[in-house]
Each structure stands twice: as structure tokens, then as C-alpha cells.
Design a protein around this motif. Structure first.
Motif, PDB file in Angstrom:
ATOM      1  N   PRO A  51       0.826  -1.209   0.000  1.00 39.16           N
ATOM      2  CA  PRO A  51       0.000   0.000   0.000  1.00 39.16           C
ATOM      3  C   PRO A  51       0.857   1.255   0.000  1.00 39.16           C
ATOM      4  N   PRO A  52       0.285   2.408  -0.286  1.00 41.56           N
ATOM      5  CA  PRO A  52       1.033   3.658  -0.157  1.00 41.56           C
ATOM      6  C   PRO A  52       1.616   3.784   1.251  1.00 41.56           C
TER       7      PRO A  52
ATOM      8  N   TRP B 128      -8.003 -17.313  -6.308  1.00 43.27           N
ATOM      9  CA  TRP B 128      -7.985 -15.871  -6.563  1.00 43.27           C
ATOM     10  C   TRP B 128      -6.921 -15.189  -5.698  1.00 43.27           C
ATOM     11  N   VAL B 129      -6.191 -14.249  -6.334  1.00 41.69           N
ATOM     12  CA  VAL B 129      -5.215 -13.401  -5.654  1.00 41.69           C
ATOM     13  C   VAL B 129      -5.639 -11.950  -5.863  1.00 41.69           C
ATOM     14  N   LEU B 130      -5.755 -11.208  -4.767  1.00 42.28           N
ATOM     15  CA  LEU B 130      -6.178  -9.803  -4.821  1.00 42.28           C
ATOM     16  C   LEU B 130      -5.045  -8.874  -4.418  1.00 42.28           C
ATOM     17  N   ASP B 131      -4.878  -7.792  -5.186  1.00 39.87           N
ATOM     18  CA  ASP B 131      -3.999  -6.693  -4.797  1.00 39.87           C
ATOM     19  C   ASP B 131      -4.827  -5.410  -4.827  1.00 39.87           C
ATOM     20  N   PRO B 132      -5.208  -4.881  -3.668  1.00 34.58           N
ATOM     21  CA  PRO B 132      -6.051  -3.681  -3.644  1.00 34.58           C
ATOM     22  C   PRO B 132      -5.334  -2.411  -4.101  1.00 34.58           C
ATOM     23  N   PHE B 133      -4.002  -2.416  -4.120  1.00 37.38           N
ATOM     24  CA  PHE B 133      -3.220  -1.276  -4.606  1.00 37.38           C
ATOM     25  C   PHE B 133      -2.307  -1.798  -5.716  1.00 37.38           C
ATOM     26  N   LEU B 134      -2.860  -1.992  -6.900  1.00 37.17           N
ATOM     27  CA  LEU B 134      -2.240  -2.823  -7.932  1.00 37.17           C
ATOM     28  C   LEU B 134      -0.977  -2.234  -8.538  1.00 37.17           C
ATOM     29  N   GLY B 135      -0.890  -0.918  -8.668  1.00 37.77           N
ATOM     30  CA  GLY B 135       0.299  -0.321  -9.276  1.00 37.77           C
ATOM     31  C   GLY B 135       0.508  -0.786 -10.706  1.00 37.77           C
ATOM     32  N   THR B 136       1.625  -1.446 -10.968  1.00 40.93           N
ATOM     33  CA  THR B 136       1.971  -1.858 -12.335  1.00 40.93           C
ATOM     34  C   THR B 136       1.523  -3.280 -12.668  1.00 40.93           C
ATOM     35  N   GLY B 137       0.717  -3.882 -11.810  1.00 41.03           N
ATOM     36  CA  GLY B 137       0.147  -5.188 -12.123  1.00 41.03           C
ATOM     37  C   GLY B 137       0.966  -6.388 -11.700  1.00 41.03           C
ATOM     38  N   THR B 138       1.999  -6.173 -10.894  1.00 41.21           N
ATOM     39  CA  THR B 138       2.925  -7.251 -10.528  1.00 41.21           C
ATOM     40  C   THR B 138       2.218  -8.441  -9.880  1.00 41.21           C
ATOM     41  N   SER B 139       1.291  -8.190  -8.976  1.00 45.19           N
ATOM     42  CA  SER B 139       0.629  -9.295  -8.259  1.00 45.19           C
ATOM     43  C   SER B 139      -0.190 -10.164  -9.205  1.00 45.19           C
TER      44      SER B 139
END
Length: 324
Positions: free
Chosen positions: A51-52, A231-242
Motif C-alpha cells: 500500500p502507499p 484468486w489473488v487480490l492486490d487492492p493497490f495494484l500499481g503496475t500489475g505485478t501481483s
């Protein structure tokens, strides 16, 4: 079910904008709380994000620490709601910096997770060699990943992430197992200190995003804490790494990003991963060592540190005396 997983990423390469359990890849262009509202209870296996840090990057508005923690608590509460009973949450954070003093964010975020009934399994130290150079304190060269589970019955696939043994030929020297190999033939547990290069200017994965984490860091979490099709979740995805790490290992990925330029960048990188053209650093690539690579150099230290120079230049690691 097995047949469905086998065809999942061969035939369905659509990158959706809205979440649905029938999708396999979702990049939501908006606030993560809006995305989370559309996700059913207990439907995701892993939440992993960075996260930020509330340090004033372009994609965040710097807040007072209390307000920042309130916002994080809202997101974390929703993440816990959508998490499977066997699921895990991994929150990768650094330090909050105010007036030259640091506050480790994992220490102030811990009560939020604990109060929601989660149990910490590890506080993983992610060590790297590059970053800002400080003049009034030691330069920061690590961040943390705090791993929580929702229950005692959680997925943990250790064999998927074992690393090479330090002494692979070591054997028991006495007792009933004397002469037998004493180590696991699949490798050793990687432990809770992970030495993985961070994404800086010369890293193969570098984009314009200022705080991008490496794919291999998330791959280790995806492989150990999920099964295929999860399912894998990234709530702050940025550049899509997750999402890249998820679909690379036949999982489903979903994430939210508010800045349009990073939404587009994430979609481009995910599409490259689908097509097999995305360049990333391999998980098993050794860490670069300038001495082993033959790059000798002469340290320029003050005369009063002559003893240190002697110790350095005669060190076996550097092979020879490099003094002029």
C-alpha cells in the motif's frame, strides 16, 4: 474441475474491468473499496499488496499518521471479509517518515489485523541493496511483509518455494541415520529473511512507477499460500505485478488502481505476460556479487582508517591487495 483449470489461461485471456467469479483477470480502474464491494464474502485465497507508505509519492496524498491508519483499516477490514477461511493476507510495508524520524508501519498496522481476529504467521524481512543514501541515519535497506491468516487451517505449500541447501551433501554422522543425508532433498525452507533485488534503474522490470516491487517477491507468496485456480487480490495494484505473479502460476488475479496511466501500464504488462514477452528477473537467479564478478576497486578512506583499509584489501573475499 481439473480440466477447467487446465484450459483457464489458455482460452480466457480477457482482462476484465469489473469483478466476477467467472473471470480470471481483473484490472479495476478505480478505488479499491469500490472493487471490494463487488467481491463476495470469503471468495479469495490471498490478498497481497504494497500500500502507499504515506510519504508523499505522486499517487498518494500525505496524511497525518492517524488518518492514514484509519484509511488502511477500512481497506483491511474489507479484505478480511472477502478472504477465504483458509486464506492469507500479506501486507508489504516500509517506514513512515516524519521530520527525520521513522515509524515502522508494520508495528502500527499490526493492531488493525489483530483486532479483526487474524493471526500473524511471519514478519518477513525483505532485504535489498539499493535505495536512498542517508546522511544522518543508516540508509534503509529492508522492508517487511507481515503475513496473517484467518484461521489455523490455512494453505501453506512449503515444497513449492524451497531453496537450495547450503550443504546439500551433509549427512548424519552418528545415530540410527548415520550416513544418510540430513537435509531435505527438495531444498531448505527459505526462512523469513528474503534477499531479493528491488526494482531500481538497472532492473529488467523497471517502469516509470516509483515504488514497484519485483515479480519474484510475489511469486514466492503466490506459490506457497495458494493453489492453482485460486484468486489473488492486490487492492493497490500499481503496475500489475501481483496479477502477473498469479497468472504465471495458473491462479486468478484481481486488483484496483486509481491512476489511469498505471491502469494502462498494468494492462500492458499483464498482456505481455499472457503473450510470454514480459521480461522479469527469474526466481532462482543468484544475487549479483561484484567481487565474484571480478570487479576490484580501491576504497578511498581517510588516513585515520588505515587499519580498516588493510583489513578490507587483504580480505580473502576480494582475493588480492588492491592498494596502490
Amino acid at each position: 474441475m481439473e480440466l477447467k483449470n487446465q484450459t483457464l489461461f489458455k482460452e480466457n485471456h480477457r482482462i476484465a474491468n469489473e469483478f466476477a467469479l467467472s473471470e480470471s483477470i481483473v484490472v479495476f480502474p478505480g478505488d479499491c473499496l469500490d472493487l471490494l464491494k463487488s467481491i463476495p464474502d470469503e471468495s479469495l485465497q490471498l490478498v497481497v499488496t504494497s500500500p502507499p507508505y504515506n510519504i508523499g509519492k505522486e499517487y498518494e496524498k500525505k496524511l497525518q499518521l492517524d488518518r492514514y491508519l484509519q484509511q488502511q483499516a477500512q481497506v483491511i477490514k474489507e479484505c478480511v471479509r472477502v478472504l477465504s477461511p483458509k486464506g492469507s493476507i500479506c501486507w508489504q510495508v516500509g517506514n513512515y517518515v516524519g521530520r527525520g524520524a521513522i515509524i515502522p508501519l508494520d508495528t502500527v498496522l499490526y493492531p488493525i489485523f489483530s483486532n479483526l481476529g487474524l493471526q500473524m504467521r511471519n514478519r518477513i524481512i525483505w532485504h535489498f541493496e539499493h535505495g536512498l543514501h542517508c546522511s544522518r541515519r543508516f540508509s534503509g535497506r529492508y522492508e517487511t511483509i507481515i503475513w496473517f491468516t484467518k484461521s489455523d487451517d490455512y494453505i501453506f505449500n512449503l515444497d513449492s518455494v524451497r531453496v537450495a541447501q547450503k550443504y546439500p551433501g551433509k549427512k548424519y554422522f552418528k545415530g540410527p541415520k548415520a550416513g544418510q543425508y540430513s537435509c531435505n532433498p527438495l531444498g531448505k525452507n527459505p526462512g523469513d529473511l528474503w534477499i531479493i533485488p528491488n526494482v531500481k534503474n538497472n532492473h529488467v522490470e523497471k517502469t516509470e512507477h516509483p515504488c514497484q516491487f519485483p515479480v519474484e517477491l510475489i511469486e514466492r507468496l503466490v506459490l506457497s499460500l495458494t493453489n492453482e485456480g485460486d484468486w489473488v487480490l492486490d487492492p493497490f495494484l500499481g503496475t500489475g505485478t501481483s496479477i502477473i505473479a498469479a497468472i504465471r502460476h495458473r491462479r486468478r488475479g484481481v486488483g484496483a488502481e486509481t491512476l489511469p496511466k498505471y491502469v494502462e501500464l498494468a494492462r500492458q504488462r499483464i498482456q505481455q505476460e499472457i503473450e510470454g514477452t514480459l521480461r522479469t528477473r527469474p526466481m532462482d537467479k543468484p544475487i549479483y556479487d561484484p567481487a565474484e564478478a571480478g570487479h576490484n576497486f580501491t576504497p578511498r578512506l581517510l588516513k585515520k582508517n588505515a587499519e580498516q583499509i588493510t583489513l578490507f584489501t587483504k580480505s580473502p573475499k576480494y582475493g588480492k591487495d588492491t592498494r596502490e
